[in-house]
Scaffold this active site. Structure first.
Site, PDB file in Angstrom:
ATOM      1  N   ARG A 145       0.853  -1.189   0.000  1.00  9.27           N
ATOM      2  CA  ARG A 145       0.000   0.000   0.000  1.00  9.27           C
ATOM      3  C   ARG A 145       0.889   1.239   0.000  1.00  9.27           C
ATOM      4  O   ARG A 145       2.084   1.156   0.280  1.00  9.27           O
ATOM      5  CB  ARG A 145      -0.934  -0.008   1.196  1.00  9.27           C
ATOM      6  CG  ARG A 145      -0.231   0.002   2.540  1.00  9.27           C
ATOM      7  CD  ARG A 145      -1.195   0.352   3.627  1.00  9.27           C
ATOM      8  NE  ARG A 145      -1.096  -0.537   4.765  1.00  9.27           N
ATOM      9  CZ  ARG A 145      -1.730  -0.320   5.900  1.00  9.27           C
ATOM     10  NH1 ARG A 145      -2.517   0.704   6.039  1.00  9.27           N
ATOM     11  NH2 ARG A 145      -1.589  -1.143   6.911  1.00  9.27           N
ATOM     12  N   ARG A 152      -0.301   6.247  -5.855  1.00  7.28           N
ATOM     13  CA  ARG A 152      -0.746   4.863  -6.087  1.00  7.28           C
ATOM     14  C   ARG A 152       0.002   4.229  -7.250  1.00  7.28           C
ATOM     15  O   ARG A 152       0.250   3.035  -7.269  1.00  7.28           O
ATOM     16  CB  ARG A 152      -2.255   4.845  -6.353  1.00  7.28           C
ATOM     17  CG  ARG A 152      -3.107   5.185  -5.137  1.00  7.28           C
ATOM     18  CD  ARG A 152      -4.584   5.166  -5.490  1.00  7.28           C
ATOM     19  NE  ARG A 152      -5.436   5.458  -4.342  1.00  7.28           N
ATOM     20  CZ  ARG A 152      -5.860   6.665  -3.988  1.00  7.28           C
ATOM     21  NH1 ARG A 152      -5.494   7.728  -4.705  1.00  7.28           N
ATOM     22  NH2 ARG A 152      -6.648   6.836  -2.946  1.00  7.28           N
ATOM     23  N   ASN A 184      -4.065  -1.519  -5.318  1.00  7.48           N
ATOM     24  CA  ASN A 184      -3.727  -0.331  -6.113  1.00  7.48           C
ATOM     25  C   ASN A 184      -2.451  -0.490  -6.923  1.00  7.48           C
ATOM     26  O   ASN A 184      -1.578  -1.263  -6.530  1.00  7.48           O
ATOM     27  CB  ASN A 184      -3.568   0.867  -5.167  1.00  7.48           C
ATOM     28  CG  ASN A 184      -4.907   1.533  -4.897  1.00  7.48           C
ATOM     29  OD1 ASN A 184      -5.719   1.696  -5.785  1.00  7.48           O
ATOM     30  ND2 ASN A 184      -5.114   1.914  -3.646  1.00  7.48           N
ATOM     31  N   ARG A 215     -16.921   8.410  -0.030  1.00  7.83           N
ATOM     32  CA  ARG A 215     -16.342   9.494   0.793  1.00  7.83           C
ATOM     33  C   ARG A 215     -16.974  10.836   0.421  1.00  7.83           C
ATOM     34  O   ARG A 215     -17.298  11.645   1.281  1.00  7.83           O
ATOM     35  CB  ARG A 215     -14.828   9.579   0.548  1.00  7.83           C
ATOM     36  CG  ARG A 215     -14.056   8.502   1.260  1.00  7.83           C
ATOM     37  CD  ARG A 215     -12.568   8.636   0.954  1.00  7.83           C
ATOM     38  NE  ARG A 215     -11.807   7.614   1.653  1.00  7.83           N
ATOM     39  CZ  ARG A 215     -10.664   7.109   1.217  1.00  7.83           C
ATOM     40  NH1 ARG A 215     -10.148   7.516   0.074  1.00  7.83           N
ATOM     41  NH2 ARG A 215     -10.025   6.198   1.912  1.00  7.83           N
ATOM     42  N   HIS A 239      -9.060   5.771 -10.254  1.00  9.98           N
ATOM     43  CA  HIS A 239      -8.961   5.863  -8.786  1.00  9.98           C
ATOM     44  C   HIS A 239      -7.532   6.298  -8.457  1.00  9.98           C
ATOM     45  O   HIS A 239      -6.622   5.484  -8.341  1.00  9.98           O
ATOM     46  CB  HIS A 239      -9.275   4.494  -8.164  1.00  9.98           C
ATOM     47  CG  HIS A 239      -9.025   4.445  -6.682  1.00  9.98           C
ATOM     48  ND1 HIS A 239      -9.679   5.237  -5.772  1.00  9.98           N
ATOM     49  CD2 HIS A 239      -8.190   3.660  -5.947  1.00  9.98           C
ATOM     50  CE1 HIS A 239      -9.275   4.958  -4.549  1.00  9.98           C
ATOM     51  NE2 HIS A 239      -8.359   4.002  -4.635  1.00  9.98           N
TER      52      HIS A 239
END
Ligand SMILES: NC(=O)c1ccc[n+]([C@@H]2O[C@H](COP(=O)([O-])OP(=O)(O)OC[C@H]3O[C@@H](n4cnc5c(N)ncnc54)[C@H](O)[C@@H]3O)[C@@H](O)[C@H]2O)c1
Length: 247
Positions: A145, A152, A184, A215, A239
């Protein structure tokens, strides 16, 4: 787990011949030697038969799962998925896979010990992809991560390498599964997984901007003082840092 062979019937006296009373008919319970069994022996035999029936009905050991879900990667995201799936009763079998054996064992035991509160009867785990066999859905959350300040996109090579080892094994064990990619950079990895898997595009789904949209709706709800389900809008695009708002 108790099988028919292990059950109390194995210990039933081999010399007994018996059948249970039906209606008013009196049944004599005799050993093969012809002597009548005591009432206690009769009762024990009857109880063993009832117990055997209950065990056989309750535990269907060879039943094949119809709705098995596998989660690859038992980090923060993988375990959040696992809890949601169990609490929402979405699977009849849940399998967890990770490369860190100790952590995997601990997380699995935590879920198994919570079985009292779930309806999913089987929770299993392992480092080997054979535990995922016959999955209907495989959720990929494995991988590195972002660190603070990292984009990302920086994760791409590390996580592509993970997919290269994981995806062929998943498809081999569950050729009919659908895959949901969360790791990701999710949109790039979804494409990579689709290519590596050889599955139709309709069976490889990325989580895209769903989290961002949730969100966004939460933040609008906070501003307006209403529940997010009453606020509508989407975050669209990749994303990542280039996504945008659509209201
Ligand atoms: N798409 C989204 O909306 C979204 C949201 C949050 C996080 N993520 C991504 O999901 C991924 C997981 O995030 P996290 O917070 O759970 O990370 P984490 O570090 O808590 O967990 C990652 C897990 O993957 C395991 N892992 C590593 N290599 C593996 C391999 N080859 N096979 C099986 N397991 C392996 C690790 O042991 C670890 O348990 C990250 O890539 C993160 O960026 C995506």
């Amino acid at each position: 787990m108790m099988t028919k062979d292990d059950s109390i019937s194995k210990h039933r006296p081999q010399d007994a011949s018996f059948s249970w009373p039906t209606g008013e008919q009196e049944v004599r319970v005799l050993s093969h030697e012809g002597s009548e069994l005591t009432p206690l022996a009769h009762q024990v035999l009857k109880m063993s038969s009832v117990k055997e029936q209950l065990i056989e009905n309750l535990i269907e050991e060879d039943k094949v799962s119809q709705n098995k879900v596998t989660i690859v990667g038992t980090g923060a995201v993988g375990m959040a998925c696992a809890i949601c799936i169990l609490l929402k009763d979405l699977a009849d079998e849940l399998a967890l896979i990770d490369v860190v054996a100790d952590k995997l064992k601990g997380e699995t035991m935590d879920l198994q010990h919570g079985s009292l509160f779930f309806n999913t009867p089987k929770i299993i785990s392992g480092k080997d992809y054979s535990v995922s066999a016959n999955s209907r859905l495989v959720i990929i959350t494995a991988g590195a991560r972002q660190q603070e300040g990292e984009s990302r996109l920086n994760l791409v090579q590390r996580n592509v390498d993970i997919m290269k080892s994981a995806i062929p094994a998943i498809v081999q064990n569950s050729p009919d599964c659908k895959m949901l990619i969360v790791s990701n950079p999710v949109d790039i990895l979804t494409y990579v997984v689709w290519k590596l898997s050889g599955l139709p595009a309709t069976r490889v789904i990325g989580s895209g901007c769903n989290l961002d949209s949730a969100r966004f709706r939460y933040l609008i709800g906070q501003k307006l003082g209403v529940h997010p389900s009453s606020c509508h809008g989407w975050i669209i695009g990749e994303h990542g840092d280039s996504s945008g708002i659509c209201v």
